[in-house]
Design an enzyme around this catalytic site. Structure first.
Site, short mmCIF file in Angstrom:
data_model
loop_
_atom_site.label_atom_id
_atom_site.label_comp_id
_atom_site.label_asym_id
_atom_site.label_seq_id
_atom_site.Cartn_x
_atom_site.Cartn_y
_atom_site.Cartn_z
N ASP A 24 0.82 -1.31 0.25
CA ASP A 24 -0.16 -0.03 -0.04
C ASP A 24 0.71 1.09 -0.49
OD1 ASP A 24 -2.01 1.86 0.20
OD2 ASP A 24 -2.99 1.47 2.35
N GLY A 25 0.57 2.30 -0.50
CA GLY A 25 1.06 3.46 -0.79
C GLY A 25 1.71 4.18 -2.17
N HIS A 41 3.43 2.58 -8.66
CA HIS A 41 3.61 0.85 -8.68
C HIS A 41 4.70 0.79 -9.54
CE1 HIS A 41 -0.84 1.14 -7.85
NE2 HIS A 41 -1.10 1.74 -9.29
N THR A 70 -9.59 -8.41 -5.33
CA THR A 70 -11.20 -8.36 -6.06
C THR A 70 -11.87 -6.88 -6.84
OG1 THR A 70 -12.31 -9.15 -3.58
CG2 THR A 70 -11.83 -10.94 -6.07
N GLU A 71 -11.23 -5.68 -5.31
CA GLU A 71 -12.02 -4.90 -6.05
C GLU A 71 -11.83 -3.58 -6.51
OE1 GLU A 71 -11.54 -6.03 -2.49
OE2 GLU A 71 -14.10 -7.29 -2.27
N ASN A 72 -9.93 -4.11 -6.90
CA ASN A 72 -9.47 -3.41 -7.33
C ASN A 72 -9.85 -2.87 -9.28
OD1 ASN A 72 -6.73 -3.93 -5.99
ND2 ASN A 72 -7.40 -2.08 -5.42
N TRP A 73 -10.56 -4.10 -9.72
CA TRP A 73 -10.84 -3.49 -11.04
C TRP A 73 -11.79 -2.16 -10.81
CZ3 TRP A 73 -9.09 -6.91 -14.13
CH2 TRP A 73 -8.26 -8.15 -14.01
N ARG A 196 -6.13 -1.25 8.62
CA ARG A 196 -7.01 -2.58 8.46
C ARG A 196 -6.74 -3.84 7.27
NH1 ARG A 196 -9.18 2.33 5.91
NH2 ARG A 196 -7.94 2.32 4.06
N GLU A 209 0.39 -11.82 13.87
CA GLU A 209 0.36 -11.01 14.62
C GLU A 209 0.56 -9.82 13.61
OE1 GLU A 209 1.28 -10.59 17.01
OE2 GLU A 209 0.98 -12.41 18.33
C1 FPP Z 1 -1.55 -0.43 -3.23
O1 FPP Z 1 -1.11 1.02 -3.84
C2 FPP Z 1 -0.99 -0.81 -4.74
C3 FPP Z 1 -1.75 -1.77 -5.48
C4 FPP Z 1 -3.24 -1.34 -5.44
C5 FPP Z 1 -1.35 -2.45 -6.32
C6 FPP Z 1 0.11 -3.32 -6.76
C7 FPP Z 1 0.58 -3.49 -7.34
C8 FPP Z 1 2.40 -4.02 -7.86
C9 FPP Z 1 3.10 -3.20 -6.65
C10 FPP Z 1 1.79 -4.64 -9.66
C11 FPP Z 1 3.21 -5.35 -9.42
C12 FPP Z 1 2.90 -6.51 -7.60
C13 FPP Z 1 3.78 -7.53 -8.32
C14 FPP Z 1 4.34 -8.59 -6.89
C15 FPP Z 1 4.93 -7.72 -8.51
P1 FPP Z 1 -2.34 2.00 -3.99
O2 FPP Z 1 -2.29 2.38 -5.84
O3 FPP Z 1 -3.37 2.09 -3.35
O4 FPP Z 1 -1.45 3.62 -3.23
P2 FPP Z 1 -2.83 4.96 -1.64
O5 FPP Z 1 -3.19 4.32 -1.19
O6 FPP Z 1 -1.40 5.26 -2.27
O7 FPP Z 1 -3.27 5.25 -3.59
#
Ligand code: FPP
Length: 244
Positions: A24-25, A41, A70-73, A196, A209
């Site tokens: 995340d982030g 990313h 499943t929600e990231n779509w 969360r 943990e």
């Molecule tokens: C969450 O950050 C990140 C994702 C939903 C995508 C993670 C996917 C990759 C890093 C691509 C490749 C992965 C691998 C394992 C090779 P966010 O976009 O929600 O960040 P934000 O909360 O700062 O907006």
């Protein structure tokens, strides 16, 4: 198993066997640099490679990351395409690395709606994984914890109806999860400042943990893994029992 590093926090004491991380982030990391989210990313995918290598080197047996839910779509098409592109790139690379370093890679989630090229790579990495027994990386892709439980329940019901399954127990039900055969995560780390689980490993996290940190995933380093392991070591894991 690789020898423990002695020059890091991971060198002394009990190591978690299985670490799971919610990536995340990435978006915020990019925004801070006035870059498109997709650049975040790309940086996050590179961090995954670095951290997976580190975990393997210090003797962690399993690393599971939450890469696409499943929600990231629901995200803009361009962002989803960029993430799928990165996953393809890293899976292609993984095919070579796995053969060289004898590591395993498993995708947890429903692959059926993923692009065909990705599905081919998933099959390829699954096939290579059967040859080895070392470090295993698990990438959750089109994964949702509740979805995993519902699918497991449906598969159990089918088996039961067909006379292939007996009484349901926690242990037998675990065998219907995407994570079948993988020990539950000892330590779940969430970078990015949120506290969360976001539908990650709902079944498997019962006694994990949890460690939360404000570090954004692309900035995450081996020192952050060491710090999380240190925190894990300070915890008193009782699994519902009492202190001995
Ligand atoms: C969450 O950050 C990140 C994702 C939903 C995508 C993670 C996917 C990759 C890093 C691509 C490749 C992965 C691998 C394992 C090779 P966010 O976009 O929600 O960040 P934000 O909360 O700062 O907006």
């Amino acid at each position: 198993m690789a020898p423990f590093k002695t020059d890091s926090a991971a060198g002394e004491g009990k190591l978690p066997r299985h670490i799971a991380i919610i990536l995340d982030g990435n978006g915020r990391w990019a925004r801070k640099r006035a870059l498109p989210r997709t650049a975040g990313h790309a940086a996050g995918a590179e961090t995954f490679r670095r951290i997976a290598t580190y975990c393997r080197d210090i003797g962690i047996d399993y690393l599971t990351v939450y890469a696409f839910s499943t929600e990231n779509w629901k995200r803009p098409r361009e962002e989803v395409d960029a993430i799928m592109g990165l996953l393809g790139k890293y899976l292609r690379e993984a095919v070579d690395t796995m053969e060289r370093d004898h590591i395993r890679l498993k995708i947890l989630g429903d692959p059926s709606i993923l692009p065909e090229s990705l599905r081919g790579l998933i099959d390829e990495t699954a096939d290579i994984s059967t040859h080895y027994s070392g470090f295993q990386a698990n990438v959750c892709l089109n994964y949702g914890g509740r979805d995993e439980i519902v699918r497991a329940a449906m598969r159990y019901a089918e088996d039961y109806k067909a006379g292939r399954a007996g009484a349901l127990t926690e242990e037998s039900f675990s065998g219907y999860m995407f994570s079948a055969g993988i020990p539950d995560p000892d330590l779940i780390i969430r970078p990015g400042g949120e506290m969360r689980l976001s539908n990650f490993l709902m079944w498997e996290s019962a006694y994990s943990e949890l460690v939360f940190t404000d570090v954004l995933w692309p900035d995450f380093t081996s020192a952050d893994i060491d710090a999380a392991i240190e925190e894990y070591r300070r915890r008193d894991r009782r699994f519902g029992g009492i202190k001995k």
